[in-house]
Design an enzyme around this catalytic site. Structure first.
Site, PDB file in Angstrom:
ATOM      1  CB  CYS A 126       6.826 -15.105  26.124  1.00  0.00           C
ATOM      2  SG  CYS A 126       7.890 -16.432  26.670  1.00  0.00           S
ATOM      3  NE  ARG A 133       6.688  13.359 -15.194  1.00  0.00           N
ATOM      4  CZ  ARG A 133       6.990  14.445 -14.491  1.00  0.00           C
ATOM      5  NH1 ARG A 133       7.579  14.332 -13.322  1.00  0.00           N
ATOM      6  NH2 ARG A 133       6.682  15.642 -14.952  1.00  0.00           N
ATOM      7  CB  SER A 155       5.403 -19.956  26.845  1.00  0.00           C
ATOM      8  OG  SER A 155       5.786 -18.728  26.287  1.00  0.00           O
ATOM      9  CG  MET A 208      14.252   3.783 -10.862  1.00  0.00           C
ATOM     10  SD  MET A 208      13.109   2.580 -11.494  1.00  0.00           S
ATOM     11  CE  MET A 208      11.600   3.035 -10.682  1.00  0.00           C
ATOM     12  NE  ARG A 235       3.131   9.334  -4.785  1.00  0.00           N
ATOM     13  CZ  ARG A 235       4.439   9.458  -4.931  1.00  0.00           C
ATOM     14  NH1 ARG A 235       5.106   8.533  -5.572  1.00  0.00           N
ATOM     15  NH2 ARG A 235       5.085  10.494  -4.450  1.00  0.00           N
ATOM     16  CE1 TYR A 255       1.322 -16.917  25.703  1.00  0.00           C
ATOM     17  CE2 TYR A 255       0.023 -18.945  25.787  1.00  0.00           C
ATOM     18  CZ  TYR A 255       1.147 -18.222  26.145  1.00  0.00           C
ATOM     19  OH  TYR A 255       2.121 -18.784  26.928  1.00  0.00           O
ATOM     20  CE  LYS A 263       5.287   9.180 -11.875  1.00  0.00           C
ATOM     21  NZ  LYS A 263       6.221  10.322 -11.964  1.00  0.00           N
ATOM     22  N   GLY A 276      11.944   8.907  -6.233  1.00  0.00           N
ATOM     23  CA  GLY A 276      13.265   9.517  -6.380  1.00  0.00           C
ATOM     24  C   GLY A 276      14.382   8.546  -6.692  1.00  0.00           C
ATOM     25  CG  HIS A 280      14.734  12.769  -0.170  1.00  0.00           C
ATOM     26  ND1 HIS A 280      15.535  12.429   0.883  1.00  0.00           N
ATOM     27  CD2 HIS A 280      14.662  11.692  -0.986  1.00  0.00           C
ATOM     28  CE1 HIS A 280      15.952  11.191   0.711  1.00  0.00           C
ATOM     29  NE2 HIS A 280      15.441  10.721  -0.416  1.00  0.00           N
TER      30      HIS A 280
END
Lengths: 870, 870
Positions: B827, B91, B761, B102, B335, B847, B21, B100, B453
């Protein structure tokens, strides 16, 4: 390249080339002992035979015949010569002894002309045609691969026709006619005449022996005994001597010391008017060597002298074969004698005391498995008194076992696979029975002496055996045996005492073995030499005491969960597991604390100042849960819930793969109060002992660690708990905190874990399970892996050096990089396995820990590892 | 060391120091945008506060006050000055956004004197005492840690006493008296007077914000979002502007593009006569930005211009807060804007097309998880038509989910733990609800707009959310909700459409998402960049087709066992498993062969010339066994045995630890006929396709290999079987034979196995289980490990790089030493996890293979890995 050696050209160190028998025959010839002369076709000739697609090359054939000519010169006899014929035995002999596995042909050199020429008297005639008909049958069987049955039938029919019981009663005329009949049968079966040409006989016989290297039972034997397939067999061609020629002819086997207990006294047996094969086959029960001392004192005395000479020469107890022809002694074989574990130990110790060998040599003479067998239990005296005796036979191989009787190999194998101890009962055993003997806990035979097949094999593999129970009648086909009028069927239980030769009805309790002075002396030598420390796994003061007796240098594993299975404790631990709140759990743990503390006190008092590693609660909790409905009811009442509700909770605790579930230190992480209780019990117990002046050394071991953070969480909990108690009592306990390394992850991260852990114990049981992804409880299919040659050994018995071992090496290196002084060891089954112990020595571990009964085994294995490493 | 920066001294690149901020406020000031002035106390000051035991050092205090003086100079206002007072907001602002979490304090700078001085008119008086009483409550709560309830009660009582509904109806006199009452309450609760000294107010407020860095919900948030504990928060002290001052005052939030779908249009909402907190709290439902365009065209136009300017400047969509005081626009925050996955994708693509960012930058802007959420299914159109609508709210976060409703976090968590999809229903959500939202499949709120919120958090974590359903009545305490007269209780099922905002009764079927052009374009960029191949796990032609659509480059895993679960096949396979002889087994396999062959043909036809890896039968056989009594009866009838007998046989097959039991290639070793059948099916199917001109590439994968000999045994069997078929048909199939590396042993012995295997694999599911000794099915206790911070991540979700990853590295190196060209892949679940895929890229695998729906995720993750590696 030289493929054939006269005996005089060889010596005992040429066994790779000449085979064991050939090398020793050569050695004896050169020692000037009375040995029938001969020559040996080498193992290299055998291997060339196989690379040449089972054909003996012409140059080798020529070399054989050239040596035959030399043998004629040496003996002054000639093959095929009617006046003074050279008769030969042709025997196999590989670098590693494989008794009875390969073929032999005797009386080679006989043909119609020679037999006729020798048959000058009634006696000679009977003897020579007996020999000739034997040659024909053996040749048909061994060289031509024809079954012996029809020959035996002819013999049987003749006995029946004459109304007689044994072959000894057959006349010279009978033998002559039998030889003729055998020749006819030979022609019928083989589709050619029996060869009259002696050179042909010889070459074919050598070929047959080579071929027998690869017969099925030889292959199985090599597999079972880890003998290389590429060794090959030599062939010994030797002048025949006849133990069946005259009344002052005999044949026998002898050991330079007693192979059952090691006593320094000539030991053996003999058969009059017989050939060597008759003894080994166990067809007639021979006389003991004591009878020879009485009946043939000169021969006995000469044999005894030769025996001592050979023993000194070879620096080891000898197993000899001999034949007396017309009163003259001939040595036919000598070799290092097989012996019982007890004999091995006693001989090794007494040979050191006689100055024959060094202590180090003695240590290499006894196998760790032998040591284990010396700890075999014996029958409980009281129980034996009450037991009823079925029969008595020869004490062929020591031990005291009970089991169900089986009359064929398959059944005893099946029983073994189902963990049923089986006793193999046979009229006599042969090579085909080896696998069954291996799977049985004991062997019982009707025929055969102390050196019969059954006895030799049983001693070799440490199986209890009673042989020569001649008043038993065994019907192998219908699977029962009769002792007098009493019938015993397959599956009936009997007991064998292999040390006394007694056979009992039913199962008899056993008691543990006592340690002899020789045993203690031998172990003390091993302790001087070994580098690895040997600790024991013990959960009770009783086991700890046993371990100390056997030489343990501490406890490497006390499984605290084993302490919980007693009635009082199991109820408390069930309350702990099923507690509905931390308070309830704490209250159950409060009940357990004094009990556990008392357990530890007992262990510490026993072990005094030796280190005691205590592993924290390890198994999945549901192992402790009630199983019977009365147990569940009792617990439900305690918790004031319905049985159904409790059953549901118990079912909820069940895991899909408990081995990889909520166990080990995961229990203490989720229920720290368990670790706190265990720490409190240990520190309190240690304090009590310290106050009594005992310098206790408790070591706390965290099981199933996978991560440093996990270890730290518990170590901090333990340290905090210990600190509080010690501060309160103002005494310090010198405790350590270490961990098991039993999942691959902790091995890989050993450098991290070593920053905080003071010792590692490789839990190779679990480590093997996880590394292979193989549950020990579900590994039934491994049999297929052995059969198909995919796995050689059971990885749960001997450490898988290639895989699990590699992880151990990695972990050891990583740990020592961080903390060079860290103590590394193993506990679990592998800690008592000789090969695994040697591996542990090699990779530089500090100790192994095994069950008390394996401690002496481990001590010897550790000593041998140390000697082998020099 | 400088601990305080005027906004004019900072810039956007200083977010580590000034927080997000603060850095952006500085940047906007320097861009010349209308931003109330101020200064930032740095994150380093925060960290020093913690190292100094939660005390602000005197020099930092002085620096703050010095900057306060500078701010007075800049603004021309003075703190505590009755004429021209400087009022402040304080702030938090950390380097990583933690909305939200702090604390904030507004209206700081007010005291009795200042309030009195400003209260010159009725309006001013109402406003200033409203602000003052808010300050007193906020200060009491945030600085002094006092609960707000009693303050709220005073407010409520006054509304009740006056018979009014909202605070807006309270008069200036009311506000004055409230301020007095609040001060009294403050004194009662805090035990001291509310501080009249403004410097004290400021220092205490800064301290409170620092302290709030470590409050519980902030810690949980950081843990959930992997935010470092050591970042600290900055504190922004800024001149107050008032959206609640006059009728032409308002406050709002706006996004430079639509955060739901990415549309390039100003998007947001505002509240007239309100402060920013009122919007976020969702107490009143705000107006949409369209209303602003209509009602305040000048302000709208200025905001729109600033929005575009910021977007160009930051090269990304912006989320802005603004306030209009007396008709003048002030920017309070900008932001990078949170967005739905759809918006993220669309914005990234359109920003590339606008020339704002490069393709590579675009690829880094969308998270792989976002991609996965784009593949969220939508409700089936037909089913929706039939469903009855409960209500309609705001489409706060897209998705289409059905589940049972719960009214508190605990219940929804419990449901989730029992695999019950839960929908969290709340009047409005707050920071305390985050964990519940995370565990729910969807969120429904009565109050709150698109930026409430609930909406912000739901979009952030990809949870479906409908907010602002104002005609629902939710009774959280008694756990029900009313839609008109209809009542829905806890556990009732509803469905949410987060894209339309509709709420339905009951469960609605879903259909799969369609791929947009932007999606395809974006994926094509990812494919250009990535190095790893991405294959799919698919067992049916349908799945294979889906995988191809999503960009799969082959099949990395076809689990043949999945083919066996259809009615016909399962019966045949049961016959195979329980066969009493090899013949019976063969006959069952003969039945399976044509079915399996058809399955493979289907796969090959779909995949054409792309490689298809087929894994041989893998699971423990008992998984296939009948469970219901009718199934058992059917099978017993077939085998002509009693049900009891069959039940016993089935029980015999049960294993203690099936994960480490008779499974994987162990099945084919014990029953080679299975492997022969599967090979026959593959080769036959391949031949059929070859004849149709399709260049099939079957790759046979042996599961659970532990040893080269085991692999060889099967490879030889496969090659022999294939050779026979190919010789018969005179065509060659270019097949390969490789193996899974899924037990630690095969990883350690990769160099041996690589001599014969053509590909590996990594089966990281099993490898994780074995490496940790941790059964996935029994890992419930892991929650404790996360709670205690022992494990950070679920090792079954993200590869354990430290342990399992190390084994993978070892195996890869060993294999490549022997066979540099060997193809290595993974896999299993990890193949679709972005972090794990990046690890695979890093260690040089060829892969990854994952489920079809994860293929696009894997493609993006692979591309990002490649970009990150540059």
């Amino acid at each position: 390249m030289k493929y054939v050696y006269l005996f005089s050209e060889g010596n005992k160190d040429m066994r790779e080339l000449l085979g064991g028998k050939g090398a020793n025959l050569a050695e004896m010839i050169n020692m000037g002992l009375p040995v029938p002369n001969g020559f040996t076709v080498t193992t290299e000739a055998c291997n060339k035979y196989y690379t040449d697609n089972e054909i003996i090359a012409d140059d080798i054939k020529k070399e054989i015949l050239d040596n035959l000519t030399k043998l004629e010169e040496i003996t002054g006899k000639k093959i095929g010569n009617a006046e003074n014929p050279l008769l030969l035995s042709v025997r196999s002999g590989s670098p590693v002894s494989m008794p009875g596995m390969m073929d032999t042909i005797l009386n080679l050199g006989l043909n119609d002309d020679v037999a006729k020429a020798i048959a000058t008297s009634e006696d000679n005639m009977r003897f020579i045609y007996d020999s000739y008909r034997r040659l024909i049958m053996m040749y048909a069987n061994v060289v031509k691969g024809v079954d012996k049955d029809e020959f035996e039938t002819i013999l049987l029919n003749r006995r029946r026709a004459k109304g007689i019981q044994t072959d000894l009663e057959l006349t010279a005329e009978d033998m002559y006619e039998l030889a003729i009949d055998f020749k006819k049968l030979y022609k019928k079966l083989v589709k050619s005449e029996f060869p009259q040409d002696i050179e042909t006989q010889l070459i074919e016989a050598v070929t047959a022996v080579f071929r027998s290297w690869n017969n099925d039972r030889a292959k199985v034997y090599r597999q079972m005994n880890n003998i290389s397939e590429t060794l090959g067999t030599a062939v010994n061609v030797q002048e025949m001597v006849y133990g069946n020629l005259t009344d002052d002819s005999l044949t026998g086997v002898a050991f330079s010391r007693n192979p059952a207990n090691g006593e320094d006294k000539l030991y053996g047996e003999f058969l009059e008017k017989a050939q060597g094969e008759d003894i080994v086959a166990g067809v007639r029960t021979p006389k003991s060597i004591e009878a020879m001392e009485r009946d043939y004192p000169n021969i006995y005395s000469e044999l005894k002298d030769i025996s001592k000479l050979l023993e000194k020469h070879y620096k080891d107890m000898q197993d000899m074969e001999f034949t007396v022809e017309k009163g003259k002694l001939y040595m036919l074989q000598t070799r290092s004698g097989k012996r019982t574990p007890l004999a091995a130990l006693n001989i090794a110790v007494s040979e050191v005391e006689e100055g024959l060998i060094t202590k180090e040599e003695a240590l290499m003479r006894v196998s760790p498995e032998n040591i284990s067998e010396l700890l075999h239990p014996t029958f409980n005296e009281e129980s034996v008194k009450k037991a009823s005796v079925i029969t008595k036979g020869l004490p062929a191989s020591p031990g005291a076992v009970s089991g169900k009787i089986y009359f064929d190999v398959e059944s005893v194998k099946e029983a073994s696979n189902n963990n049923i101890p089986g006793i193999l009962v046979r009229n006599e055993t042969s090579a085909e029975d080896i696998e069954g003997m291996n799977k049985a806990v004991g062997v019982l035979t009707v025929r055969g002496g102390m050196t019969s097949h059954a006895a030799v094999v049983a001693r070799g593999i440490g199986r209890c055996c009673v042989s020569g129970c001649e008043n038993l009648v065994v019907d192998e086909e219908n699977k029962y045996m009769m002792a007098g009028s009493k019938k015993y069927n397959e599956g009936d239980e009997i007991s064998l005492d292999g040390t006394s030769g007694t056979v009992y009805e039913g199962v008899i309790e056993t008691t543990d073995a006592n340690l002899t002075d020789n045993f203690k002396k031998f172990l003390s030598w091993a302790k001087e030499v070994k580098k690895l420390k040997v600790k024991a796994n013990a959960d009770t003061p009783k086991d700890a005491k046993k371990a100390l007796e056997f030489g343990a240098e501490g406890l490497g594993l006390c499984r605290t969960e084993h302490m919980f299975f007693e009635k009082d404790k199991i109820f408390a631990i069930r309350k702990m597991i099923l507690a509905r709140s931390q308070e309830e759990r704490q209250s159950a743990l409060n009940e357990l604390l004094p009990m556990q503390q008392k357990d530890f006190e007992g262990l510490f008092m026993e072990m005094k100042d030796l280190p005691v590693i205590i592993r924290y609660l390890d198994p999945p909790l549901h192992e402790f849960l009630p199983k019977t409905s009365s147990e569940i009811d009792e617990l439900a009442k305690y918790f004031k819930v319905s049985t159904e509700e409790l059953e549901k909770e118990i079912a909820d605790l069940k895991e899909v793969n408990p081995m990889m579930g909520h166990r080990g230190c995961r229990l203490a992480v989720t229920y720290p109060e368990i670790a706190i209780m265990q720490t409190t019990a240990i520190i309190n117990a240690a304090l009590k002992c310290l106050k009594k002046g005992i310098d206790v050394k408790p070591e706390i071991m965290i099981p199933l660690t996978t991560d440093l953070k996990e270890f730290n969480y518990l170590k901090e909990l333990i340290d905090k708990t210990a600190e509080e108690i010690m501060t309160k009592h103002k005494i310090k306990v010198a405790y350590k905190v270490g961990t098991m390394i039993e999942v691959p992850r902790s091995a890989i991260l050993a450098n991290e874990i070593a920053t905080k852990a003071e010792f590692f114990s490789f839990g190779t049981n679990d480590l093997t399970q996880m590394t292979f992804g193989l549950s020990r409880d579900d590994a039934r299919f491994l049999n297929t892996y052995y059969e198909k040659g995919i796995f050689k050994n059971d990885p749960f018995k001997t450490i898988d050096k290639n895989g699990v071992g590699k992880l151990m090496i990695v972990a050891s290196k990583l740990a020592r990089q961080i903390k060079p002084e860290i103590e590394l060891g193993i506990c679990g089954e592998h800690g008592g396995d000789a090969e695994s112990i040697k591996f542990c020595h090699k990779i530089g571990l500090n100790y192994v820990s095994c069950s008390p009964y394996r401690v002496p085994v481990a001590i010897l294995a550790a000593a041998q590892a140390s000697l082998e490493g020099r």
